[in-house]
Enzyme design. Sequence first.
Site, PDB file in Angstrom:
ATOM      1  N   ARG A 259       0.146  -1.247   0.001  1.00 22.27           N
ATOM      2  CA  ARG A 259      -0.069  -0.089  -0.558  1.00 22.27           C
ATOM      3  C   ARG A 259       1.285   0.904  -0.006  1.00 22.27           C
ATOM      4  O   ARG A 259       1.962   1.278   0.404  1.00 22.27           O
ATOM      5  CB  ARG A 259      -0.645   0.147   0.972  1.00 22.27           C
ATOM      6  CG  ARG A 259      -1.990  -0.718   1.696  1.00 22.27           C
ATOM      7  CD  ARG A 259      -2.845  -0.935   0.548  1.00 22.27           C
ATOM      8  NE  ARG A 259      -4.237  -1.620   0.223  1.00 22.27           N
ATOM      9  CZ  ARG A 259      -3.978  -2.575  -0.286  1.00 22.27           C
ATOM     10  NH1 ARG A 259      -3.601  -3.445  -1.079  1.00 22.27           N
ATOM     11  NH2 ARG A 259      -5.014  -4.039  -0.728  1.00 22.27           N
ATOM     12  N   HIS A 307      -1.423   0.376  -9.582  1.00 23.18           N
ATOM     13  CA  HIS A 307      -1.946  -0.642  -9.258  1.00 23.18           C
ATOM     14  C   HIS A 307      -2.717  -1.860  -8.956  1.00 23.18           C
ATOM     15  O   HIS A 307      -3.795  -2.309  -9.345  1.00 23.18           O
ATOM     16  CB  HIS A 307      -3.356   0.280  -8.208  1.00 23.18           C
ATOM     17  CG  HIS A 307      -3.752  -0.490  -6.493  1.00 23.18           C
ATOM     18  ND1 HIS A 307      -3.589  -0.339  -5.268  1.00 23.18           N
ATOM     19  CD2 HIS A 307      -3.297  -2.504  -6.124  1.00 23.18           C
ATOM     20  CE1 HIS A 307      -3.395  -0.721  -4.547  1.00 23.18           C
ATOM     21  NE2 HIS A 307      -4.184  -2.056  -5.295  1.00 23.18           N
TER      22      HIS A 307
END
Length: 341
Positions: A259, A307
Site C-alpha cells: 500500500r 496498482h
Amino acid sequence: MSKPLRILMSQQSLDRMGASVSAAVGEHPYELISLEAAVDAQRFDADVAFISREVTGTSTKHEIHPALQQVYTLLRQSPALRWVHIHSAGADRQIYLDLMAKGVQVCTSSGANAQVVATVALAGLLALARRFPLLWAEQQQRQWIPMMGERMPRDLPGQTATIVGWGPIGQKLGSLLQALGVNVVAVRQQAPAKSLAQSTAQSDDTSLQMVTFADWQQVLPQTDWLVLACPLTSKTRQLVNAQALALLPTGAHLVNVSRGEVVDEPALVAALQSGRLGGAFLDVFAHEPLPKDSPLWAMPQVMITPHAAGHSDGNEARVAQMFLDNLSRSVKGYPLHNSVA
C-alpha cells in the site's frame, strides 16, 4: 424452515455463479439479489455480500465513482448484513473499516493473487537490477551504449532483499528470490520458534533470516532491495520514513506492492532525488491515481504501474471460489476463512 439467506452480488457475478451458489448452500434456502437491483429498489435486507472486482471497477479507495458510492451506502444501511467477502487481499478501504466497526465480518481474498503479485514484484526487481529503465530510455534515443564501467550491473546472487510482510505474497517472492541466489530477510509480526531457513532445504549460497517489526531497522544497512508486501495497519503506516530510508546503503532500491501509505512519499521522493536511493518499482501510492504533478512520474530510475500487480485473468475464478467456500462454511456454521481480525 430456515429463513432464506439473502446474498448480494453484482448481476455479472450472479449470472456467472448462480449454479455454484446453489451447490455451496446445499438445502439451505437462499435468495440471490443483484447489487444493481438492490441499489435501484433501495433494498437493505441482505445477509451476505460479495464485492467482486467489477463492483469496485476503476475506482480507487481515494477516488470513488458515484455508482460504487451507492453500493457503499447500501452496505452501510443494511442492518442484517452479517459478513462481506471482498476481492482484494487488503481490507483498508474506509467502507470495510466502517462495516467492521458495526460488527460486520469482512473476509478478504488473501492468497488469490499472491503468485501474480510475487512475480510482478520479481519482474520489477529484475528490471531495476538489469537497468532496464535506463536501457529503454536509450532505446528511444537509438543509443547503443555498452554496459561497462559504472554502468555495469551488479551480480544479483549474494545481494540481500528484505521483504516486509511474510504472508502469501512475501513467502512466494522469498522462494523466487532464493532460487536466484538472493539472501532474504523476512520482516513479520512474530519471530517463529524455528526459522524457515532451518526447516526447509536450501542451497548453500542462500539464507533466510527472520526479524520482527521491532527489530527491522537493524537489517536495513545490509539491505540492497527493500520489498514491501505487508498490509496497511497502524504499525505499517509510514513505516518506510526518512529515518528508515537513511539507514539503507547508498544505491539500494525499493519495491512496493503493498500500500502506498506504508511509505512516507515526500521522504521517498527526496531520497530518489538525492541519489541515495538507486531506484524504485512502485505499484501503489499515497493517493491513487498518482497525481499528474508528482515528481515520481519523471524520474528515470522509477518504474510506475497503476496498482496493477495483482491483476491477472485467473484471479476472478480464484476469488469466486474463496467466496463460495466461505458461503458453504457459513451455512454449516463453520468459521470463515480470511476473516479480518
